[in-house]
Design an enzyme around this catalytic site. Structure first.
Site, PDB file in Angstrom:
ATOM      1  N   THR A  26       0.829  -1.216   0.000  1.00 22.14           N
ATOM      2  CA  THR A  26       0.000   0.000   0.000  1.00 22.14           C
ATOM      3  C   THR A  26       0.862   1.264   0.000  1.00 22.14           C
ATOM      4  OG1 THR A  26      -1.388  -1.287   1.462  1.00 22.14           O
ATOM      5  CG2 THR A  26      -1.999   1.004   1.186  1.00 22.14           C
ATOM      6  N   GLY A  39      -8.322  -2.423   7.712  1.00 24.73           N
ATOM      7  CA  GLY A  39      -6.885  -2.419   7.387  1.00 24.73           C
ATOM      8  C   GLY A  39      -6.039  -1.528   8.279  1.00 24.73           C
ATOM      9  N   GLY A  91      -1.872   4.429   6.636  1.00 22.75           N
ATOM     10  CA  GLY A  91      -2.524   4.463   5.323  1.00 22.75           C
ATOM     11  C   GLY A  91      -1.516   4.844   4.254  1.00 22.75           C
ATOM     12  N   VAL A 105       6.924   7.052  12.429  1.00 24.36           N
ATOM     13  CA  VAL A 105       6.105   7.444  13.584  1.00 24.36           C
ATOM     14  C   VAL A 105       4.994   8.382  13.136  1.00 24.36           C
ATOM     15  CG1 VAL A 105       6.103   8.471  15.898  1.00 24.36           C
ATOM     16  CG2 VAL A 105       8.182   7.391  15.027  1.00 24.36           C
ATOM     17  N   LYS A 116       7.262   3.185  18.526  1.00 23.43           N
ATOM     18  CA  LYS A 116       7.222   4.580  18.037  1.00 23.43           C
ATOM     19  C   LYS A 116       7.691   5.533  19.139  1.00 23.43           C
ATOM     20  CE  LYS A 116       3.431   3.494  14.867  1.00 23.43           C
ATOM     21  NZ  LYS A 116       1.978   3.373  14.780  1.00 23.43           N
ATOM     22  N   ILE A 160       2.183  12.951  10.069  1.00 21.11           N
ATOM     23  CA  ILE A 160       2.541  14.028  11.012  1.00 21.11           C
ATOM     24  C   ILE A 160       4.063  14.198  11.020  1.00 21.11           C
ATOM     25  CG2 ILE A 160       2.478  14.785  13.426  1.00 21.11           C
ATOM     26  CD1 ILE A 160       0.012  13.050  13.859  1.00 21.11           C
ATOM     27  N   GLU A 200      -2.097  -4.002  12.529  1.00 16.90           N
ATOM     28  CA  GLU A 200      -0.933  -4.724  12.008  1.00 16.90           C
ATOM     29  C   GLU A 200      -1.359  -6.145  11.654  1.00 16.90           C
ATOM     30  OE1 GLU A 200       2.387  -3.291  11.854  1.00 16.90           O
ATOM     31  OE2 GLU A 200       1.139  -1.547  12.196  1.00 16.90           O
TER      32      GLU A 200
HETATM   33  N1  HSE Z   1      -1.120  -0.445  13.106  1.00 24.97           N
HETATM   34  C1  HSE Z   1      -0.609   0.888  13.144  1.00 24.97           C
HETATM   35  C2  HSE Z   1      -1.667   1.755  13.816  1.00 24.97           C
HETATM   36  C3  HSE Z   1      -0.321   1.343  11.735  1.00 24.97           C
HETATM   37  O1  HSE Z   1      -2.770   1.268  14.084  1.00 24.97           O
HETATM   38  O2  HSE Z   1      -1.403   2.893  14.101  1.00 24.97           O
HETATM   39  C4  HSE Z   1       0.671   2.457  11.637  1.00 24.97           C
HETATM   40  O3  HSE Z   1       1.876   2.207  12.254  1.00 24.97           O
END
Ligand code: HSE
Length: 440
Positions: A14, A189, A304, A134, A207, A138, A192
């Site tokens: 993606t 989606g 995304g 992270v 993060k 942003i 993870e």
């Molecule tokens: N699974 C992560 C979230 C995706 O829900 O923020 C981005 O790191």
């Protein structure tokens, strides 16, 4: 003619496909801003046959990420494969060792091997850029590393996992169960591949360890982060929080304390009127408390394709423009070791919910045990769920009733000791729920 910046891109999921599209769409603007065009000249991904809806005809296709990372005809290696192991690790290491700059969105790789990779970059003079690792779009990495370079930081805290924020928001707003909301997050989606990574707080911890490194000059170490996830949060907690003027968020917090830098991820009560409490759904947010300025909160999409591509392309553009910063904002020799702060020493307010035996003396016992630990209460709520106990208290055992306490600032050690004593006194049943309150 000015030479283009030649990019090798590994990973066409993606995010990878969104990067190809964005560079194509912004071709002229990027060339104007950087003084040279950016061109993806070679790519690699697991399957060549898959239709991704992008035109790859003019790009060389390599089957091996390592070969792409060391390809003499690329200037920058963009790693969007993910994972803290192979092939991402060796490919990134090889690129940096040969002096090729790297752009990656891979928080897991950085959380585990960030210092080794920064060391390689330092040695070869290559850039290692990771804005996308992270909080998606942003620009928090650049904000901490460059934008606020002149400030000292007291505290960085934020919503770093969109899946958890989505689940907590849907539970609160639509009165759905945790399981229903998690299933929706997976369907959409956000989660993870292994959603336990999100809901148990480990994604946010990785993060946070990156942000703590940037803000406080700590050598990255996700093991130094205290982690609790959101599995135990119930509708009863969300309702009680709301009634008392709070909202529950999974926060990552890195804060300077007398005993060092505390790094922690856990469900947190935040005041409903705070900026962070307004952040709903899959959106991320980070608040920065720094010297001499009012807190700054950055809010935006944390995951995304397009959101992440926006950060990846900005990092590539920095390299095209010739902007180079040490990956963690300072040389490794000026960074200090991360230590796990003992949570018993954590100081703050607490939300405590338990089921209390509804009989004379319970409130007095609870009050005594709290007073013994010098814990002062901001609020106390006891709710009747149905029948009142009989007046003489002898005929039958009354049902336990939920009691919710909000404490003023105290230590975690004191709270845990008071709760252990209350349990020994047998005035409550089951395990108490404990949620830390973050001042904001
Ligand atoms: N699974 C992560 C979230 C995706 O829900 O923020 C981005 O790191």
């Amino acid at each position: 003619m000015v030479e283009p910046l030649k990019v090798g891109l590994a990973g066409l999921g993606t995010v990878g496909t969104a990067v190809v599209r964005l560079i194509d769409k912004q071709r002229d603007a990027l060339a104007a801003r950087c003084g040279r065009p950016i061109e993806i000249v070679a790519v690699t991904a697991r399957s060549k046959k898959k239709d991704r809806g992008i035109d790859l005809k003019k790009k060389r296709w390599l089957t091996d990420p390592f070969a792409l990372a060391t390809d003499p005809d690329i200037d920058v290696f963009v790693e969007l494969m993910g994972g803290d192991g192979e092939p991402a690790k060796s490919a990134v290491e090889a690129a940096l060792a040969t002096g090729k700059s790297v752009v990656t969105a891979n928080k897991a790789l950085l959380a585990k091997h960030g210092m080794t990779l920064a060391g390689l970059a330092e040695k070869s003079g290559a850039s290692l850029n990771f804005e996308a690792a992270v909080a998606g779009a942003i620009p928090i990495v650049k904000t901490l590393r460059e934008g606020l370079r002149g400030n000292s930081f007291h505290r960085i805290y934020g919503i770093l996992n969109g899946t958890c924020n989505y689940i907590l928001t849907r539970m609160e707003q639509d009165r759905l169960s945790f399981e229903e909301c998690l299933a929706d997050a997976q369907r959409l989606g956000y989660a993870e591949a292994d959603p336990t990574f999100d809901i148990d707080g480990h994604d946010a911890a990785q993060k946070l360890s990156i942000l703590a490194s940037l803000a406080f000059g700590l050598k990255i170490d996700a093991r130094a982060v205290y982690v609790e996830g959101i599995r135990t949060i119930s509708l009863a907690d969300l309702d009680a929080a709301s009634e008392l003027g709070y909202r529950i968020k999974l926060l990552g917090v890195a804060v300077k304390t007398e005993s060092g830098i505390e790094q922690r991820v856990h469900p947190t009560m935040v005041r409903k009127d705070s900026a962070i409490a307004q952040v709903m759904g899959v959106t991320n947010a980070v608040t920065i408390d720094a010297d001499g300025i009012a807190p700054i909160t950055l809010v935006g999409p944390g995951a995304g394709g397009l959101a992440t591509a926006s950060a990846v392309v900005a990092d590539i553009a920095d390299i095209a423009c010739g902007t180079r910063t040490p990956p963690f904002g300072r040389p490794i020799s000026r960074m200090s070791v991360s230590r796990k702060a003992p949570m018993q020493r954590h100081e703050g307010g607490y939300y405590i919910r338990f089921m209390a035996r509804d009989r004379p003396g319970t409130a007095a016992t609870i009050a005594t045990r709290l007073a013994e630990q010098h814990i002062s209460l901001e609020s106390i709520v006891q709710r009747h769920t149905g029948d009142r106990p009989p007046a003489n208290g002898r005929k039958r055992t009354p049902e336990p009733v939920p009691v919710i306490l909000i404490t003023y600032a105290t230590s975690e050690d004191a709270v845990r000791k008071a709760l252990a004593a209350i349990k020994r006194d047998r005035v409550i049943s089951g395990e108490p729920q404990l949620i830390r309150i973050e001042k904001n």
